[in-house]
Design a protein around this motif. Structure first.
Motif, PDB file in Angstrom:
ATOM      1  N   ASN A 117       0.833  -1.214   0.000  1.00  0.00           N
ATOM      2  CA  ASN A 117       0.000   0.000   0.000  1.00  0.00           C
ATOM      3  C   ASN A 117       0.862   1.255   0.000  1.00  0.00           C
ATOM      4  N   ASN A 120       2.592   1.601  -3.482  1.00  0.00           N
ATOM      5  CA  ASN A 120       1.614   2.004  -4.503  1.00  0.00           C
ATOM      6  C   ASN A 120       1.176   3.452  -4.324  1.00  0.00           C
ATOM      7  N   GLN A 121       1.074   3.862  -3.074  1.00  0.00           N
ATOM      8  CA  GLN A 121       0.727   5.272  -2.803  1.00  0.00           C
ATOM      9  C   GLN A 121       1.832   6.194  -3.295  1.00  0.00           C
ATOM     10  N   SER A 124       1.810   6.464  -7.097  1.00  0.00           N
ATOM     11  CA  SER A 124       0.731   7.294  -7.660  1.00  0.00           C
ATOM     12  C   SER A 124       1.217   8.690  -8.038  1.00  0.00           C
ATOM     13  N   THR A 136       5.548   0.674  -9.012  1.00  0.00           N
ATOM     14  CA  THR A 136       4.486   0.036  -8.240  1.00  0.00           C
ATOM     15  C   THR A 136       4.998  -1.268  -7.623  1.00  0.00           C
TER      16      THR A 136
END
Length: 353
Positions: A117, A120-121, A124, A136
């Protein structure tokens, strides 16, 4: 342009072409040279490790020799003390370390999910990049899986068996080197004096002085870093202070890059809890490294092994490429050897015009 000047330029052009040709040949035969070096290193590795251990333990043997008079007794007492310290360290730390690692494995899924998480954050922020090039978690996982697929498990097993054979030889050869260490050094000195190699004798003496300082200070710094990092992480209520403290201490041996490698572990793990915890871990790692680089290392090493940072980074890249992680660890002592060698035996290139 007269004939003399033309001859001078021709010689320089020929020298330049010879240098380029030499570099090209080295690149071509590099794989063969690498394999030969590996074979030679593998053959002499038990003796190198044994002599290194005898070299490191020699000051302690001399200390006990003053007390017990006989060198054999001094060697036995030194080995008993050395083995006792190693046993005590593992006896006290291994159970705690195993407990921490087991707890880490039990929470593996939740830790991986939290890291996924967080990554991936972070990824972004790179939406302008094509999907396959974004940092990612899936892209990183594919990259790492491709790397691990390339690893030959049979080759790893063969190497493990080979190294086990080496480990069996080390204790016997170490005891031999420790008992006869003075005789070996004296014979070498007498040989060099007899052959009138006084410059080479001075060269070896300076090498011995520099390497002994490096070994002693590196061990002390690693011990202090382990204690300082473990205590700091413990009071910061980190889940695995002993595990992370050990990683920070060991990776700190690698100059410049080591602190970042070791410090990344507690910081990334703290991301699974919160950004605030991660920042706290980052501050602790920064504080510990600040003390090490500005107080501990300058106090212990001074300027005795001072080498330009660019040369250190270059040596990390070169020796790391040739010998892997071991090459990165021994990069500084190897660089010191090269530096002292050039001091006593400088390379002189003369172009006759």
């Amino acid at each position: 342009m007269n004939e003399t000047l033309l001859t001078k330029y021709l010689k320089r052009i020929i020298l330049f072409l010879l240098i380029i040709l030499s570099i090209f040949i080295i690149f071509k035969i590099y794989p063969f040279i690498k394999e030969v070096l590996k074979k030679i290193l593998k053959l002499f590795l038990p003796f190198i490790i044994s002599f290194s251990l005898a070299y490191i333990l020699e000051p302690i043997v001399l200390l006990f020799q003053k007390i017990f008079k006989k060198r054999v007794i001094a060697v036995i007492v030194t080995l008993i003390c050395f083995c006792s310290i190693i046993f005590a360290f593992f006896y006290l730390s291994i159970p705690l370390l195993v407990k921490e690692v087991n707890h880490l494995l039990e929470n593996y899924d939740s830790i991986i999910m939290s890291i996924e998480n967080a990554i991936n954050q972070f990824a972004s922020n790179f939406n302008f990049l094509p999907e396959d090039f974004k940092p990612t978690f899936n892209n990183l996982e594919i990259m790492l899986s491709d790397y691990f697929k390339a690893i030959d498990l049979n080759l790893i097993f063969e190497k493990t068996v080979d190294y086990l054979g080496i480990i069996v030889l080390i204790p016997m050869t170490t005891i031999y080197f420790m008992i006869d260490y003075n005789h070996i050094i004296e014979r070498l000195k007498n040989y060099l004096i007899t052959k009138n190699y006084l410059k080479f004798k001075d060269y070896l003496s300076e090498l011995n002085k520099n390497i002994r300082v490096f070994v002693k200070t590196t061990f002390i710094i690693m011990l202090i870093m382990f204690t300082l990092a473990t205590v700091s992480l413990f009071f910061a209520k980190s889940d695995y202070p002993l595990f992370f403290g050990l990683i920070i201490a060991v990776t700190n041996i690698i100059p410049y890059l080591g602190p970042y490698i070791g410090g990344a572990f507690p910081v990334l793990y703290a991301l699974t809890e919160s950004t605030t915890r991660s920042l706290l871990m980052l501050l602790i790692v920064f504080f510990v490294q600040l003390i090490e680089s500005n107080i501990i290392t300058p106090y212990l090493q001074g300027k005795k092994n001072d080498v330009h940072p660019i040369l250190v980074i270059l040596s990390l890249l070169v020796f790391g490429k040739i010998f892997g992680i071991i090459g990165m660890i021994i990069a500084v002592p190897l660089l010191t050897i090269i530096k002292v060698t050039i001091k006593y035996y400088p390379i002189k290139l003369k172009i006759k015009s």
